[in-house]
Design a protein around this motif. Structure first.
Motif, mmCIF file in Angstrom:
data_model
loop_
_atom_site.group_PDB
_atom_site.id
_atom_site.type_symbol
_atom_site.label_atom_id
_atom_site.label_comp_id
_atom_site.label_asym_id
_atom_site.label_seq_id
_atom_site.Cartn_x
_atom_site.Cartn_y
_atom_site.Cartn_z
ATOM 1 N N LYS A 71 5.011 -3.658 8.039
ATOM 2 C CA LYS A 71 4.104 -2.615 8.535
ATOM 3 C C LYS A 71 4.700 -1.925 9.757
ATOM 4 C CE LYS A 71 0.302 -5.387 6.775
ATOM 5 N NZ LYS A 71 -0.758 -6.356 7.088
ATOM 6 N N LYS A 91 -4.950 2.917 -3.483
ATOM 7 C CA LYS A 91 -3.830 2.031 -3.146
ATOM 8 C C LYS A 91 -3.185 2.361 -1.801
ATOM 9 C CE LYS A 91 -1.952 3.002 -7.204
ATOM 10 N NZ LYS A 91 -1.120 3.042 -8.424
ATOM 11 N N ASN A 92 -3.481 3.534 -1.247
ATOM 12 C CA ASN A 92 -2.834 3.990 -0.015
ATOM 13 C C ASN A 92 -3.899 4.449 0.991
ATOM 14 O OD1 ASN A 92 0.296 4.233 -0.739
ATOM 15 N ND2 ASN A 92 -0.886 4.918 -2.516
ATOM 16 N N LYS A 109 4.690 -13.417 -7.953
ATOM 17 C CA LYS A 109 4.668 -13.935 -6.585
ATOM 18 C C LYS A 109 5.070 -15.403 -6.562
ATOM 19 C CE LYS A 109 1.678 -14.528 -2.534
ATOM 20 N NZ LYS A 109 0.336 -14.274 -1.957
ATOM 21 N N PHE A 162 3.933 -6.900 -3.773
ATOM 22 C CA PHE A 162 4.198 -7.357 -2.408
ATOM 23 C C PHE A 162 3.825 -8.830 -2.301
ATOM 24 C CE2 PHE A 162 2.599 -2.859 -1.856
ATOM 25 C CZ PHE A 162 3.863 -2.290 -1.828
ATOM 26 N N THR A 214 10.727 -4.928 1.044
ATOM 27 C CA THR A 214 9.805 -3.863 1.442
ATOM 28 C C THR A 214 9.692 -3.870 2.959
ATOM 29 O OG1 THR A 214 8.480 -3.824 -0.580
ATOM 30 C CG2 THR A 214 7.373 -3.146 1.426
ATOM 31 N N GLY A 235 3.196 -2.227 -5.253
ATOM 32 C CA GLY A 235 2.128 -3.202 -5.448
ATOM 33 C C GLY A 235 2.614 -4.628 -5.578
ATOM 34 N N GLN A 246 1.700 -2.464 2.873
ATOM 35 C CA GLN A 246 0.982 -2.554 1.602
ATOM 36 C C GLN A 246 0.705 -1.186 0.979
ATOM 37 O OE1 GLN A 246 -0.054 -5.745 0.255
ATOM 38 N NE2 GLN A 246 1.293 -6.517 1.850
ATOM 39 N N GLU A 247 1.274 -0.147 1.540
ATOM 40 C CA GLU A 247 1.130 1.192 0.977
ATOM 41 C C GLU A 247 2.466 1.914 1.076
ATOM 42 O OE1 GLU A 247 -1.595 3.632 3.224
ATOM 43 O OE2 GLU A 247 -1.065 2.652 5.102
ATOM 44 N N PRO A 292 2.374 -11.117 3.324
ATOM 45 C CA PRO A 292 1.296 -10.355 3.952
ATOM 46 C C PRO A 292 1.768 -9.362 5.003
ATOM 47 C CG PRO A 292 1.268 -12.651 4.666
ATOM 48 C CD PRO A 292 2.218 -12.561 3.533
ATOM 49 N N CYS A 325 4.262 -7.326 4.577
ATOM 50 C CA CYS A 325 4.784 -6.120 3.917
ATOM 51 C C CYS A 325 3.864 -4.930 4.173
ATOM 52 C CB CYS A 325 4.851 -6.321 2.399
ATOM 53 S SG CYS A 325 6.161 -7.383 1.805
ATOM 54 N N SER A 370 9.367 -8.865 -2.078
ATOM 55 C CA SER A 370 8.597 -8.035 -2.999
ATOM 56 C C SER A 370 9.431 -7.697 -4.233
ATOM 57 C CB SER A 370 8.181 -6.738 -2.297
ATOM 58 O OG SER A 370 9.327 -6.087 -1.751
#
Length: 438
Positions: A210, A104-105, A346, A242, A207, A240, A249-250, A245, A247, A372
């Motif tokens: 990036k 996931k990360n 979502k 989120f 969240t 998770g 993601q990790e 797009p 956000c 999120s």
């Protein structure tokens, strides 16, 4: 100090003395006792004739149990649900959760982190972290809008001093200038700072993007490089979920793990929200620290102290809950089922965004940014949140959460898509009622 605790401290001092400095007085004294549990574990491996060590009752070699209890637990034998779990957590669950962290990360690739220690979900995990890393008077940096239980756990129970920054800027998105100013101001006054990050955030449902996530990591790394010990606690309860797009993601944990000797990254997460099993209460504490070379031994020292904190509070998390999560994660349908449920949430979040774009609401409130999680917040413009909350409940039968003077939290996770507009129309009606009453 107990000799076992001293031994663990000696390992940390050799591998990274700054980590030892960061531990609270309780953390320095914590250890996992070589008492009943350790002796029972040895007996489990070697006592092939009789094992009369641990405080459970057996019948014909199996845990003694009531059929009226086991009748409600199908496909899981008594020894996998009724007996005590280790204070560290079930070994196989810890192993599979650790593997999932790397899946996931992506930024964890090539890094070494501890094996997660199981807690009784995130709230207990925060309390464990508080015991291990927070002394009375220590500063904890978090936004002005935050989950209220942090206060009870870290301020009331551990005596931490909170230092706040603005969560959002006037331009939208995180107020990184306020964040950096607060972090650097506290770093200038303190040998150690603790920064608590919560993404997706409760109560706002935001969240970091990036770019924002990278900037947060750069700021904290810079402060560590400047000579301040930095403990970063990442509360990833809603990880998770989120819905945008852009956000991150990790977890920010992945960006900080093993980056600097003075930076201790801690990840708090769990099946509670990620797997929609709120009442099972299964969480994890994971460390990402830069050690001199013997990472395995140093992480084991931290895990033993963490397990000692668990042993000294609740003894161990529910065996049944851990077994259920473990079996679910091993199911071939697990990933697809999670993806399907996330899509439901979502769709609700996107519907909230669509509805709130209506200019009819502009005079009553401004929605805080959200992308999120489970929640979003309204910043009320003309009435106070608590009177409105009570009015909505009494007149319209609608329950929301008031936070401070102006913030009203909406859990869109509880709303069907077709009910979203009706809810906000009722909230608007409630606002107008109070405006007319003034």
């Amino acid at each position: 100090m107990n000799p076992i605790a001293q031994e663990l401290n000696d390992i940390l001092a050799q591998e990274n003395p700054h980590v030892l400095e960061m531990l609270s007085s309780v953390g320095k004294n914590l250890f996992f006792p070589k008492g009943i549990l350790a002796q029972s574990a040895e007996a489990k491996q070697k006592a092939h004739r009789f094992n009369a060590t641990i405080g459970i009752a057996t019948e014909k070699g199996k845990p003694l149990h009531l059929p009226s209890v086991m009748g409600f637990i199908r496909d899981i034998p008594p020894e996998q649900c009724l007996t005590y779990a280790p204070s560290f957590g079930l070994p196989e669950l810890r192993k599979i959760w650790k593997a999932s962290l790397f899946d996931k990360n992506p930024s964890l690739a090539g890094k070494k982190v501890s094996t997660p220690v199981v807690t009784q979900a995130l709230t207990h995990g925060i309390a464990v972290v508080g015991d291990m890393w927070i002394d009375p008077g220590d500063v904890v940096i978090l936004p002005k809008i935050f989950w209220g239980n942090y206060g009870l756990i870290l301020s009331v129970r551990r005596g931490a001093r909170f230092s706040h920054y603005n969560l959002f800027s006037d331009k939208g998105g995180l107020d990184l200038e306020s964040f950096e100013d607060t972090v650097r101001a506290e770093a200038a006054k303190n040998q150690k700072i603790t920064v608590l990050l919560n993404f997706p955030q409760n109560p706002t449902g935001y969240t970091a993007t990036k770019a924002e996530g990278q900037k947060i990591a750069e700021i904290l790394l810079s402060v560590a490089e400047g000579g301040t010990n930095v403990v970063v606690v990442c509360d990833d309860a809603y990880f998770g979920l989120f819905f945008d797009p852009d956000c991150l993601q990790e977890s920010v944990f992945a960006l900080l793990a093993q980056k600097h000797e003075r930076l201790c990254a801690i990840k708090l997460d769990g099946a509670t929200k990620e797997d929609f099993v709120w009442g099972l209460r299964v969480g994890f504490v994971t460390y990402g620290v830069k050690f001199a070379g013997n990472d395995e031994q140093a992480y084991e020292a931290l895990e033993k102290k963490t397990a000692g904190a668990v042993r000294g509070s609740i003894s161990n998390a529910s065996h049944l809950s851990q077994t259920i999560v473990l079996k679910a994660m091993a199911s071939p349908a697990y990933a697809l089922e999670k993806a399907e449920k996330r899509e439901i949430l979502k769709a609700r979040a996107l519907k909230v965004k669509e509805v709130l774009a209506d200019p009819a609401y502009e005079s009553a409130w401004e929605p805080y940014p959200f992308n999120s999680g489970y929640f979003m917040c309204l910043k009320l413009k003309t009435v106070d949140a608590e009177p409105l909350r009570v009015h909505l409940l009494d007149k319209y039968g609608v329950g929301l959460i008031s936070l401070g003077k102006s913030e009203l939290r909406v859990a869109f996770s509880c709303l069907e898509v077709e009910n979203v507009k009706e809810l906000f129309d009722i909230v608007l009606a409630g606002v107008r009622d109070l405006e007319q009453a003034d």
